[in-house]
Scaffold this motif. Structure first.
Motif, PDB file in Angstrom:
ATOM      1  N   GLU A 332       0.797  -1.513   0.451  1.00  0.00           N
ATOM      2  CA  GLU A 332      -0.183   0.277  -0.104  1.00  0.00           C
ATOM      3  C   GLU A 332       1.266   1.414  -0.137  1.00  0.00           C
ATOM      4  O   GLU A 332       0.411   2.050  -0.997  1.00  0.00           O
ATOM      5  N   VAL A 683      -6.114   0.168 -12.155  1.00  0.00           N
ATOM      6  CA  VAL A 683      -6.056  -0.843 -12.502  1.00  0.00           C
ATOM      7  C   VAL A 683      -5.031  -1.389 -12.920  1.00  0.00           C
ATOM      8  O   VAL A 683      -5.183  -1.307 -15.230  1.00  0.00           O
TER       9      VAL A 683
ATOM     10  N   THR B  43     -11.388  -1.446 -15.513  1.00  0.00           N
ATOM     11  CA  THR B  43     -10.177  -2.111 -15.895  1.00  0.00           C
ATOM     12  C   THR B  43     -10.821  -3.261 -16.827  1.00  0.00           C
ATOM     13  O   THR B  43     -10.975  -3.944 -16.077  1.00  0.00           O
ATOM     14  N   ARG B  44     -10.720  -2.704 -18.051  1.00  0.00           N
ATOM     15  CA  ARG B  44     -10.922  -4.284 -18.706  1.00  0.00           C
ATOM     16  C   ARG B  44     -10.245  -5.263 -18.124  1.00  0.00           C
ATOM     17  O   ARG B  44      -8.905  -5.879 -18.571  1.00  0.00           O
ATOM     18  N   VAL B  55     -12.376  -4.545 -13.419  1.00  0.00           N
ATOM     19  CA  VAL B  55     -11.674  -5.095 -12.062  1.00  0.00           C
ATOM     20  C   VAL B  55     -11.960  -2.855 -12.002  1.00  0.00           C
ATOM     21  O   VAL B  55     -11.439  -2.138 -12.574  1.00  0.00           O
ATOM     22  N   ILE B  56     -12.020  -3.059 -10.396  1.00  0.00           N
ATOM     23  CA  ILE B  56     -11.725  -1.399  -9.725  1.00  0.00           C
ATOM     24  C   ILE B  56     -10.876  -1.785  -8.581  1.00  0.00           C
ATOM     25  O   ILE B  56     -10.441  -2.704  -8.279  1.00  0.00           O
ATOM     26  N   ASN B  57      -9.577  -0.574  -8.612  1.00  0.00           N
ATOM     27  CA  ASN B  57      -9.317  -0.387  -7.210  1.00  0.00           C
ATOM     28  C   ASN B  57     -10.022  -0.101  -6.408  1.00  0.00           C
ATOM     29  O   ASN B  57     -10.735   0.793  -5.906  1.00  0.00           O
ATOM     30  N   ARG B  59     -10.141   0.644  -3.163  1.00  0.00           N
ATOM     31  CA  ARG B  59      -9.067   1.396  -1.582  1.00  0.00           C
ATOM     32  C   ARG B  59      -7.740  -0.076  -1.797  1.00  0.00           C
ATOM     33  O   ARG B  59      -7.150  -0.262  -0.825  1.00  0.00           O
ATOM     34  N   GLY B  60      -6.822   0.272  -2.638  1.00  0.00           N
ATOM     35  CA  GLY B  60      -5.956  -0.774  -3.111  1.00  0.00           C
ATOM     36  C   GLY B  60      -5.882  -1.866  -3.388  1.00  0.00           C
ATOM     37  O   GLY B  60      -4.804  -2.135  -3.698  1.00  0.00           O
ATOM     38  N   SER B  61      -7.084  -2.320  -3.236  1.00  0.00           N
ATOM     39  CA  SER B  61      -7.003  -4.077  -3.876  1.00  0.00           C
ATOM     40  C   SER B  61      -8.204  -4.358  -4.719  1.00  0.00           C
ATOM     41  O   SER B  61      -8.705  -3.234  -4.877  1.00  0.00           O
ATOM     42  N   VAL B  62      -7.898  -5.202  -5.474  1.00  0.00           N
ATOM     43  CA  VAL B  62      -9.039  -5.550  -6.975  1.00  0.00           C
ATOM     44  C   VAL B  62      -9.281  -6.169  -6.748  1.00  0.00           C
ATOM     45  O   VAL B  62     -10.351  -7.169  -6.257  1.00  0.00           O
ATOM     46  N   PRO B  64     -13.063  -7.342  -8.725  1.00  0.00           N
ATOM     47  CA  PRO B  64     -13.655  -7.571 -10.182  1.00  0.00           C
ATOM     48  C   PRO B  64     -15.158  -6.499  -9.837  1.00  0.00           C
ATOM     49  O   PRO B  64     -16.153  -7.246  -8.191  1.00  0.00           O
ATOM     50  N   VAL B  95     -17.507  -8.495  -4.898  1.00  0.00           N
ATOM     51  CA  VAL B  95     -17.475  -8.172  -6.444  1.00  0.00           C
ATOM     52  C   VAL B  95     -18.583  -6.797  -5.991  1.00  0.00           C
ATOM     53  O   VAL B  95     -19.272  -7.045  -5.004  1.00  0.00           O
TER      54      VAL B  95
END
Lengths: 693, 155
Positions: A332, A683, B43-44, B55-57, B59-62, B64, B95
């Motif tokens: 992070e 991302v 992001t595709r 997928v989106i970010n 808060r730092g995690s990815v 779907p 998700v």
């Protein structure tokens, strides 16, 4: 005493000592004259005995004791190493291992019938002994010192005695200190802590009565006994202890004298027993001097080793989960740092940029430290192989010499945990399929003894582990034929493969060339499992081979799985990350440089024909803007010896990226190995180069 | 059974987060909803199932993101200012769901929920029932497990 909380420590240390025993025995087997090894393994056995006795595992202690007797004879050169002895010793170690694992999983201690080993071992011991007396039974020997203890308030175990007497030999003092706390002392545990602490500063506490645990819980009256090994004189210690408040009196006696006094009557009563195990087979050594003789043999290293164990302040055991959390937080931090950097650049904030440069250094250092904390030497995995190889060679009637190199090479903990099985498989494969039988080797004019190597080393941002042999090599034609027979590829395909690619067919599922199926390897579930395992770890495996010269299996693994250097590239509006580890170079070409060979697009780079992959097409990237410029960017990547050029629209730059998984919902996608969060919060997908090729 | 599952243990009521997909109103059990956030960059993901938008970010995690309209076979619509991502959780799987607008949290009385058979079409496996609020307002309750579809059609 509740020993449960020590169980884990006991298991771990026992395993370590068993491993050392195994290693030592292997060394001894290779070089029977090297008696100094015996000293080391004797110490290992002795420690196991001590620990298991403390934990109340008498059977383990007994068996170790019997084994120790044999070591002792070897050490004193009263017995010569022979295959019979070695086999018995190896089997004994196996049994010990089983017993220890059994108690470790909460089972009974006597999973193995130790009587046969015990009698074999004592037969070995007595057979060579010049003594007229039969060897002293172990339990009697343990019991001996306990009997005359009435005169003193403290009992010394064999281990204690060893430590104390050896310390004395090394010119140190050992004191028995009786500390009495003031009547009405409220914080007894705090006072004892202070006493122990100040003793720790002058020397090593080898024993306390009651044990440290009980002291902490104040399970004693007004006084307690400790035995300290130190190079300090009596007086300063006494003064220090008396300066602690609420310590009433301190009585100090010389522990060495005390032991000698205790030994004397015991020895007089039962000479053979008191002197066991050392003296039992050596009648020439008289009883009263027995302890001295016993401690004279190993050099004075022992107290140091024991002291270290008792102190244990140099390292901390940390739950791997905590390290994972630390690593996540680190990730992070890196992401946010990159984000700040971008803000600084966009808004031209020089002050921010400068501060961030400072911060960058700190985070880089921090990251290195966090990574290092998770690193474990591969030796942890390697050390179990010599023994396995020895047994396997015997089973297969092959002669070989195993060379292990680079055990100190470090890898991420998660990789270490997974890497054992693939390596084991490769070793088995080399022994079973690679190495020829000694006679066959001789006929080929090779030395009878084969060479097998297990080598680890750094190679850039990767660790390479190689399993080598000088056996018969892999015949590419045999592989081609088998692959066609099994219907894995067509004849034409087989013919078009060069030798190196043909040999790589062994990594395909369902491939096994063994003429005979043995229980060692060759059940057709070998190499493909190895490959998929290595690939899930982000590495890859390759093979180089030459007929009659041998094969080299090469596993290449990333140093860490969490943060990598990558090149960011753009295809239309999409951003992708290519791990730097697999990138050779980036080149700038024009459309004319692309040629077609057999309907496939290739480029010629420094005389080498390289196939190109248009990333936009492979990934079905939606076309937003038609390209107008003629410049084509190609990222040349390699997997092992194979190369390919990836065509992209733009090169963004090199960056440190934190690898994130895509989660269950998106697991198992081709070509995409994960995702990362970029500095701007978006991302980007990470490409799996090996799947692209 | 599906009906019983929907109920909060207390007094046969269920709270749902209601949202719009085109003209209709749908709902997820509030216990599955973790948060609601505005539309961000998606992001595709190449080679993913077509109903996975990307997928989106978070808060730092990815995270779907599923295009819920596509999943339910509804016609696509441009994103507007009202478009939201509803982050839901089923077991340990998180998700995001793209919806046209979030309309609110609604408490449904168990008596006013009809089982899924009432709406019978090819999508019925995604639907656990239909809840009725006030006079004419219908909320289609979705079966999250089926929508995430871990048991089928990923690959």
């Amino acid at each position: 005493m509740d020993t449960n909380q020590y169980m884990e420590m006991f298991l771990e240390e026992s395993r370590e000592h068993l491993q050392s025993l195994n290693d030592g025995l292997l060394a001894l087997e290779n070089d029977p004259e090297e008696v100094s090894v015996v000293n080391d393994i004797f110490r290992n056995a002795h420690t196991i005995k001590g620990m298991s006795a403390t934990m109340g595992f008498t059977k383990i202690a007994e068996l170790t004791h019997d084994m120790e007797n044999v070591f002792d004879l070897l050490r004193k050169e009263q017995m010569k190493v022979n295959p019979d002895i070695m086999d018995t010793l190896f089997k004994t170690i196996d049994s010990l291992e089983q017993m220890i694992e059994s108690v470790g999983s909460g089972g009974p201690e006597d999973v193995v019938d130790i009587t046969s080993f015990a009698s074999k071992l004592s037969a070995l011991a007595s057979g060579k002994s010049i003594s007229e007396a039969e060897p002293a039974p172990a339990p009697a020997a343990e019991a001996a010192p306990a009997a005359p203890a009435a005169g003193s308030s403290i009992e010394y175990s064999d281990t204690d005695k060893d430590v104390i007497l050896e310390a004395a030999n090394g010119g140190m003092h050992a004191y028995h200190i009786k500390v009495t706390l003031a009547a009405g002392c409220v914080l007894k545990s705090a006072r004892t802590y202070m006493v122990m602490n100040s003793l720790d500063q002058v020397g090593e506490v080898v024993k306390s009565v009651p044990p440290a645990e009980d002291l902490e819980q104040e399970k004693f009256d007004q006084s307690f006994d400790v035995v300290v090994v130190t190079d300090s004189e009596m007086k300063p210690i006494e003064d220090t202890l008396l300066s602690i408040s609420e310590v009433d009196t301190v009585e100090m006696t010389d522990a060495v004298e005390e032991i000698k006094q205790l030994e004397a009557p015991a020895a007089a009563a039962a000479p053979a027993e008191a002197a066991a195990p050392a003296a039992s087979n050596v009648p020439a050594t008289t009883a009263p001097t027995a302890p001295a003789a016993k401690s004279a043999a190993p050099p004075a290293k022992k107290p140091a080793a024991d002291a270290k164990k008792l102190k244990g302040g140099q390292s901390v055991r940390v739950d791997i989960e905590k390290l994972d959390t630390l690593l996540n937080l680190m990730g992070e931090l890196v992401i946010n740092k990159v984000r700040l950097e971008q803000i600084g650049i966009t808004h031209r904030l020089t002050e921010l940029t400068e501060t961030l440069e400072q911060m960058d250094r700190v985070t880089t250092d921090l990251q290195t430290v966090v990574m290092k904390v998770r690193m474990v030497p591969v030796g942890q995995v390697f050390n179990r192989f010599p023994r396995m190889v020895r047994d396997l060679a015997k089973e297969l009637n092959k002669e070989l010499n195993l060379t292990v190199e680079g055990e100190e090479t470090e890898l991420d903990r998660t990789v270490i945990d997974e890497i054992g099985d693939p390596i084991m498989h490769l070793l088995r494969n080399s022994l079973d399929h690679g190495l020829e039988h000694p006679d066959e080797r001789e006929a080929k004019g090779k030395p009878r003894i084969g060479e097998v190597g297990l080598i680890a080393r750094h190679e850039g941002n990767n660790v390479v582990i190689m399993v080598t042999d000088d056996g018969k090599g892999i015949d590419a034609d045999v592989i081609r034929r088998k692959a066609v027979e099994k219907g894995m590829i067509s004849q034409e395909e087989a013919d078009s493969l060069d030798d190196a690619d043909a040999v790589r067919l062994i990594f395909l599922p369902g491939f096994s060339t063994a003429e005979q199926i043995t229980d060692v390897s060759g059940r057709g579930v070998g190499m493909d499992v190895v490959r998929s395992k290595i690939e899930t770890l982000g590495g890859h495996v390759d093979v180089e081979t030459k007929i009659d010269e041998g094969s080299v299996f090469k596993i290449k693994l990333p140093l860490t799985l969490a943060i990598i250097q990558a090149l960011l590239v753009k295809v239309q509006e999409e951003m992708y990350a290519i791990p730097l580890g697999s990138i050779d170079s980036t080149i700038n070409i024009t459309q004319e440089d692309i040629k077609t060979v057999r309907n496939k697009e290739v480029i010629v780079l420094r005389g080498q024909i390289i196939p190109i992959i248009r990333l936009g097409d492979v990934l079905n990237v939606p076309r937003v803007n038609e390209k107008d410029n003629d410049d084509i960017f190609v990222v040349v990547v390699h997997i092992g010896e194979r190369k390919a050029g990836i065509v992209v629209d733009n090169l963004i730059g090199q960056q440190e990226i934190v690898i994130k998984t895509l989660g269950k919902l998106l697991a198992g996608l081709k070509v995409i190995s994960g995702a990362t969060v970029l500095g701007d919060g978006r991302v980007a997908m990470i490409l799996d180069v090996s799947a692209l090729m | 059974m599906a009906k019983a599952e929907l109920m909060n243990v207390v007094e046969g009521e269920v709270q749902v987060v209601a949202f719009k997909l085109r003209k209709e109103e749908y709902g997820f059990n509030i216990l599955n909803v973790k948060e609601i956030k505005g539309l961000t960059d998606i992001t595709r993901v190449p080679f993913a199932s077509d109903f996975i938008k990307g997928v989106i970010n978070l808060r730092g995690s990815v995270l779907p993101v599923i295009d819920l309209k596509k999943r339910l076979g509804l016609q696509d619509m441009e994103y507007t200012d009202d478009t939201r991502i509803v982050v839901v959780r089923e077991d340990d799987l998180e998700v995001g769901m793209i919806v046209d607008a979030v309309t609110g949290v609604i408490t449904l009385n168990g008596e006013h929920i009809d089982a899924a058979k009432a709406v019978d079409n090819e999508n019925s496996r995604f639907i656990t029932g239909v809840g009725k609020v006030e006079e004419e307002r219908l909320i289609i309750l979705l079966n999250l497990e089926a929508i995430i579809g871990l048991q089928d059609e990923i690959k």
